[in-house]
Design a protein around this motif. Structure first.
Motif, PDB file in Angstrom:
ATOM      1  N   TYR A  47       0.807  -1.320  -0.039  1.00  0.00           N
ATOM      2  CA  TYR A  47      -0.070  -0.099   0.026  1.00  0.00           C
ATOM      3  C   TYR A  47       0.998   1.232   0.013  1.00  0.00           C
ATOM      4  O   TYR A  47       0.418   2.174  -0.482  1.00  0.00           O
ATOM      5  CB  TYR A  47      -0.798   0.004   1.150  1.00  0.00           C
ATOM      6  N   SER A  48       1.881   1.222   0.840  1.00  0.00           N
ATOM      7  CA  SER A  48       2.821   2.519   0.772  1.00  0.00           C
ATOM      8  C   SER A  48       3.403   2.596  -0.640  1.00  0.00           C
ATOM      9  O   SER A  48       3.672   3.804  -0.961  1.00  0.00           O
ATOM     10  CB  SER A  48       4.007   2.256   1.754  1.00  0.00           C
ATOM     11  N   ASP A  49       3.969   1.466  -1.436  1.00  0.00           N
ATOM     12  CA  ASP A  49       4.421   1.521  -2.739  1.00  0.00           C
ATOM     13  C   ASP A  49       3.242   2.275  -3.561  1.00  0.00           C
ATOM     14  O   ASP A  49       3.571   3.188  -4.326  1.00  0.00           O
ATOM     15  CB  ASP A  49       4.750   0.622  -3.294  1.00  0.00           C
ATOM     16  N   PHE A  50       1.960   1.892  -3.391  1.00  0.00           N
ATOM     17  CA  PHE A  50       0.945   2.485  -4.242  1.00  0.00           C
ATOM     18  C   PHE A  50       0.756   3.807  -4.179  1.00  0.00           C
ATOM     19  O   PHE A  50       0.744   4.616  -4.922  1.00  0.00           O
ATOM     20  CB  PHE A  50      -0.344   1.846  -3.716  1.00  0.00           C
ATOM     21  N   ARG A  51       0.710   4.370  -2.743  1.00  0.00           N
ATOM     22  CA  ARG A  51       0.693   5.929  -2.517  1.00  0.00           C
ATOM     23  C   ARG A  51       2.119   6.800  -3.113  1.00  0.00           C
ATOM     24  O   ARG A  51       1.648   7.901  -3.654  1.00  0.00           O
ATOM     25  CB  ARG A  51       0.672   6.064  -1.051  1.00  0.00           C
ATOM     26  N   ASP A  52       3.138   5.941  -3.175  1.00  0.00           N
ATOM     27  CA  ASP A  52       4.224   6.741  -3.775  1.00  0.00           C
ATOM     28  C   ASP A  52       4.246   6.828  -5.211  1.00  0.00           C
ATOM     29  O   ASP A  52       4.471   7.903  -5.873  1.00  0.00           O
ATOM     30  CB  ASP A  52       5.654   5.873  -3.479  1.00  0.00           C
TER      31      ASP A  52
END
Length: 647
Positions: A47-52
């Motif tokens: 999910y963090s990669d998605f936001r990035d």
């Protein structure tokens, strides 16, 4: 009985295995389909990669579901991620970076597929257990549930391997007894109008190989009625009550198909005399026998069911099983005489291409005591020998060699004997032969050889001129003398210290014969015509033992009389060989030179001092012509130089 007669659709075990295999593969396919539908498309990312990636401007569009976010990057790569908690700033982030987004409703799960996927392991376990239980039940004697106590009787058909009375030869009296049963089944009014009733049972009694089972198969082929066959051992199980249940089930099947014939092979396995075991009267075998007795002739009549049983041990059967009403007839199936052997050979020779010189009468004369199975084996061995010699036809020579092999064993040409051993064997066999020629009651010599066969290093074969059904006192004394001839020859030629162990079988034969003469046949003047020894069944019905019925003083007298008979035979053999020692040397030298001599050659040698064998080389390197006829089972052979135990 062919398995295909009972299961026309093939092997039921393989069929069941294929069914369960198909079910298993179907379940795996369903599970894989469920897995494919539940698995989202694209690469799974954090999910963090998605936001990035959104902040970088790499994301083109997303679909937001309550439990999952899927989307597409600007390079057309798809992805998916799982949101972490509630993120109210997500939509703001998407709008700031010009990402197209939309909401997606949660996917409704397929309840049926979900339950099926969760229950798959349990279904597999239940299927395997059911399959195993079904196979165990089939092994108990039937295909359905509770089949352990079902009868294993098989109903014969005439599709393959049909046997008729034309295939049964050499036992005419037994065949006539059973032909009457078949005629009764075909035309019962012919007998019933005179008040006759169909026999309820027939017991076939005879030595192994005489044709009892063949007769039963002939009845099945001739009767034209249902024919059930079962072995006596099929009734007996380790669980008490199973055998009785199988007996009841067998008679229930027979009643449904009456009139019919039930054949029980080796009935002594279940019909032994009750009360001889260590168990009580409620053990499995006795319960099975009790049920068999009731079914054969109990309170309820079994009309139209004929029981035919076979055994070679009628002495151990329970008396209640042998009485009329159960087995009305005891049909003795004897060892065939010379005419019967000729007929049996003719039946088996139909399957073999024969040379013109084959004479079944000559072969029958040389095989006294042979059963039908022995003669069938003889014909088969002759055919195998002809094939091994690359012949197109089976000649008389093959039958002669086959008889030697069957009766005496194969030649042991590879066995290396020293000159001293050959000389010892030659004098041993010459002693047997010379005593036999001087005993008027002895059977004529057929052949003498010093070629090792079986466990013997040499032997003298004698053939009776006709089939013998009883033996006289003079013949027994002659046999005792002939048995001692080999040992006496060794004593005369080589001396007391050089006597070998080669006479072990001769001594055993002479001792057994003398004991029977004294204790069973009443041929001792001091002991009189009384029986002092009787055979009885061994411990728990296993084997035969002898029981002496005499006091200690009488036993001493029995031993003395046995010793006297053997000593007298030894003395007669000694007198013959000492007075004809020159003939003993002549015969032994001829056997060393020719290895095998026929009876005619031995007589010619002793009369003329030479053997007439034109154009035949001498010595062990020449091809031997070993004669035509072997050792009869009803006759006697005396071997020399037999290796001691353990040698």
């Amino acid at each position: 009985m062919n398995d295909n007669d009972q299961q026309p659709n093939g092997n039921p075990w393989l069929k069941s295995l294929m069914i369960w295999g198909g079910i298993f593969l179907g379940l795996l396919l369903v599970v894989s389909m469920i897995g494919d539908r539940s698995q989202p498309a694209g690469t799974q990312i954090a999910y963090s990669d998605f936001r990035d990636k959104v902040a970088e401007g790499s994301v083109a569009e997303v679909q937001i579901a309550p439990d999952r976010i899927t989307g597409k990057l600007k390079n057309d790569q798809t992805f998916s991620t799982i949101p972490v908690g509630s993120d109210p700033q997500l939509t703001t982030l998407l709008a700031e970076n010009d990402v197209q987004y939309e909401g997606v409703a949660a996917e409704e799960p397929n309840l049926l597929l979900y339950i099926l996927a969760q229950s798959l392991p349990f279904l597999l376990i239940l299927g395997i257990a059911f399959f195993a239980l079904r196979q165990v039940q089939k092994g108990g004697g039937a295909g359905g549930a509770m089949g352990f106590g079902k009868s294993k009787a098989k109903m014969l058909t005439e599709k393959q391997g049909r046997v008729t009375f034309d295939d049964v030869a050499g036992i005419d009296e037994a065949r006539e007894e059973l032909e009457e049963i078949v005629e009764f089944l075909k035309d019962p009014s012919r007998f019933s109008k005179l008040g006759g009733q169909i026999p309820k049972g027939a017991l076939l009694v005879g030595s192994p190989g005489t044709g009892k089972t063949l007769l039963a198969r002939a009845i099945a082929g001739e009767a034209g009625v249902p024919f059930f066959t079962i072995s006596g051992s099929d009734f007996v199980e380790m669980f008490v009550g199973v055998g009785a249940s199988r007996v009841r089930d067998m008679f229930e099947q027979a009643k449904k198909n009456a009139p019919c014939i039930v054949f029980i092979d080796e009935i002594d396995a279940v019909g032994r005399h009750r009360g001889h075991g260590l168990g009580n009267s409620n053990d499995e075998r006795e319960q099975t026998l009790n049920q068999l007795l009731v079914e054969m002739d109990g309170f309820e009549a079994n009309e139209g069911i004929i029981i035919i049983a076979a055994t070679n041990r009628p002495d151990v059967l329970d008396p209640a099983l042998l009485r009329p009403g159960r087995f009305d007839r005891q049909v003795v199936v004897p060892v065939p005489d010379i005419d019967g052997r000729e007929k049996i050979l003719s039946v088996h020779m139909k399957k073999v291409p024969l040379a013109p010189d084959v004479n079944s009468r000559t072969i029958a004369r040389g095989t006294p005591g042979f059963s039908g199975a022995d003669l069938a084996n003889l014909v088969n061995e002759a055919a195998l020998l002809a094939a091994r010699r690359n012949k197109r036809l089976v000649a008389m020579q093959e039958f002669e060699d086959a008889k030697d092999k069957v009766m005496m064993g194969a030649e042991r040409r590879s066995m290396v004997m020293t000159d001293d051993e050959k000389k010892m064997t030659a004098y041993h066999e010459a002693g047997h032969a010379l005593v036999s020629l001087n005993e008027e009651a002895s059977d004529p010599i057929h052949k003498a050889t010093i070629i090792p066969r079986g466990r013997a290093l040499g032997m003298v074969m004698r053939l009776p001129e006709r089939d013998n059904y009883s033996y006289h006192r003079d013949k027994m004394h002659a046999n005792l003398s002939v048995a001692m001839g080999g040992r006496v020859a060794e004593e005369i030629i080589f001396g007391y210290d050089k006597v070998s162990s080669g006479a072990s079988s001769d001594i055993q034969y002479a001792t057994d014969l003398a004991r029977n003469m004294v204790t069973k046949w009443g041929m001792s003047d001091k002991l009189g015509p009384l029986q002092y020894e009787a055979s009885q069944e061994g411990y728990l019905g296993m084997g035969q033992t002898s029981r002496t019925m005499a006091s200690d003083e009488t036993n001493k007298l029995i031993d003395a009389e046995i010793r006297k008979l053997v000593d007298d035979a030894h003395a007669r053999a000694t007198d013959i060989l000492k007075t004809q020692e020159d003939k003993l040397h002549l015969l032994a030298q001829a056997m060393l030179e020719y290895e095998t001599l026929t009876g005619e050659e031995i007589s010619h040698l002793l009369e003329n001092g030479a053997i007439d064998r034109p154009d035949e080389p001498k010595g062990p390197s020449r091809p031997l012509s070993t004669g035509s006829i072997g050792v009869p089972k009803a006759g006697r052979r005396f071997g020399g130089g037999a290796a001691p135990q353990g040698a």
